[in-house]
Design an enzyme around this catalytic site. Structure first.
Site, PDB file in Angstrom:
ATOM      1  N   SER A  69       0.826  -1.110   0.090  1.00  8.52           N
ATOM      2  CA  SER A  69      -0.060   0.108   0.079  1.00  8.52           C
ATOM      3  C   SER A  69       0.927   1.260  -0.131  1.00  8.52           C
ATOM      4  O   SER A  69       1.478   1.421  -0.857  1.00  8.52           O
ATOM      5  CB  SER A  69      -0.930  -0.154   1.069  1.00  8.52           C
ATOM      6  N   ASP A 100      -9.354  -3.322  -6.066  1.00  7.34           N
ATOM      7  CA  ASP A 100      -8.445  -2.134  -5.511  1.00  7.34           C
ATOM      8  C   ASP A 100      -8.543  -0.922  -6.141  1.00  7.34           C
ATOM      9  O   ASP A 100      -8.585  -0.871  -7.304  1.00  7.34           O
ATOM     10  CB  ASP A 100      -7.084  -2.622  -5.359  1.00  7.34           C
ATOM     11  N   HIS A 154      -8.457  -4.026  -1.533  1.00 10.67           N
ATOM     12  CA  HIS A 154      -7.499  -3.524  -1.100  1.00 10.67           C
ATOM     13  C   HIS A 154      -7.214  -4.214   0.366  1.00 10.67           C
ATOM     14  O   HIS A 154      -8.158  -4.237   1.191  1.00 10.67           O
ATOM     15  CB  HIS A 154      -7.468  -2.054  -1.033  1.00 10.67           C
TER      16      HIS A 154
END
Length: 317
Positions: free
Chosen positions: A161, A259, A289
């Protein structure tokens, strides 16, 4: 939310259990506290042949020292490869301790040293502070490679991330400064492009779960110290803006098909290939995600296998 039908059935059950997170300047402290509580409930594997120590190293000029956590397999011999890891959290959350349950077994499985960095968080510290912290830690790793039993030619960077975004930015830094080379970059659903916040034609089927558009706007605004999407955003803050990707190390990128970062990650992979960089890209159907650590499911097991094997090849050939 118009994409529930697209969510992998094994991942769908977790959606109702996801905690609400208020991302505002006043609310981010409470979210950090929530993360600490949830982290305390995650067991840390015990009895593994791995040592863990904390090092406090010199930070960037004019800034505080940087804290690193070092994991070393105790049964490995000779110079070992190393993973320099940067934690995720939207640039506003997290620390290296959150990864201990994964780092201990990973160091043993791959016979590698793992060095995890605690960089400063935003909005308290805007770019370039967090990246400079990461770079200071990487330079320390290179300088102390012999002491740690690390092969300096097999040091790579990894992150998830926002940690993946910082890892990609660090790879650009390392390439351009020429002081601490990287052998690979391993990017898990990386947060690369502030322009996703302002895109006039957003993807209609991504970003509904875990990390949404409002949270993304807050994360980027916090890191940049200004509204995202402008012409003056530096590419070291948003790696997708880098004009030239040539000379970057071999790259692994993985992302879920639902995502919010799907298109920016795919575009980064495309541009890397056009710059002559070896790229391995995985897009996992039905995955949102953060899915890789969310729940035991076929798609999470597959993503973990793909990641592990890519790391093994990058470090051991």
């Amino acid at each position: 939310m118009n994409n529930r039908r697209l969510v992998d059935p094994e991942l769908a059950a977790l959606i109702a259990l996801m905690p609400a997170m208020e991302f505002t300047a006043d609310g981010v402290a409470a979210v950090r506290e929530q993360m600490l509580v949830r982290r305390a409930a995650v067991p840390v594997p015990q009895g593994l042949p791995v040592s863990m120590e904390t090092r406090t190293v010199e930070g960037p000029p004019g800034a505080a020292a940087v804290r690193l956590t070092v994991y070393r397999p105790t049964e490995a011999t000779g110079a070992r490869p190393a993973v320099y890891h940067i934690h995720g959290g939207g640039y506003v959350l997290g620390d290296s301790a959150m990864m201990e349950p994964k780092h201990r077994p990973l160091a043993v499985e791959l016979g590698c040293v793992i060095v995890s960095v605690d960089h400063r968080l935003s909005p308290e510290t805007a770019h370039p502070g967090p990246l400079e912290d990461c770079y200071a830690g990487l330079k320390w790793l290179h300088a102390h490679a012999a002491e740690l039993g690390v092969d300096p030619g097999r040091i790579g960077v990894m992150g998830e991330s926002a940690g993946g975004g910082l890892a990609a930015a660090l790879a650009l830094y390392a390439r351009d400064r020429g002081e601490a080379p990287l052998a690979f970059q391993h990017l898990i659903f990386p947060m690369l492009d502030d322009r996703t916040c302002t895109r006039p034609d957003p993807h209609p089927f991504v970003g509904d779960y875990v990390w949404n558009r409002a949270q993304n706007l807050f994360g980027w605004t916090s890191l940049l110290g200004q509204a995202p999407g402008g012409e003056d955003v530096p590419h070291y803050a948003a790696p997708a803006r880098a004009p030239d990707l040539a000379g970057l190390p071999p790259t692994f990128i993985s992302v879920g098909a639902l995502d919010l970062f799907l298109e920016e990650d795919m575009e980064y992979a495309r541009r890397l290939t056009r710059a002559g960089v070896p790229v391995e890209l995985h897009v996992y159907p039905g995955a949102y995600h953060g899915f890789s650590g969310a729940v035991e499911a076929r798609v999470t097991r597959q993503s973990e296998r793909d990641s592990l094997e890519a790391l093994r090849r990058a470090m051991h050939g």
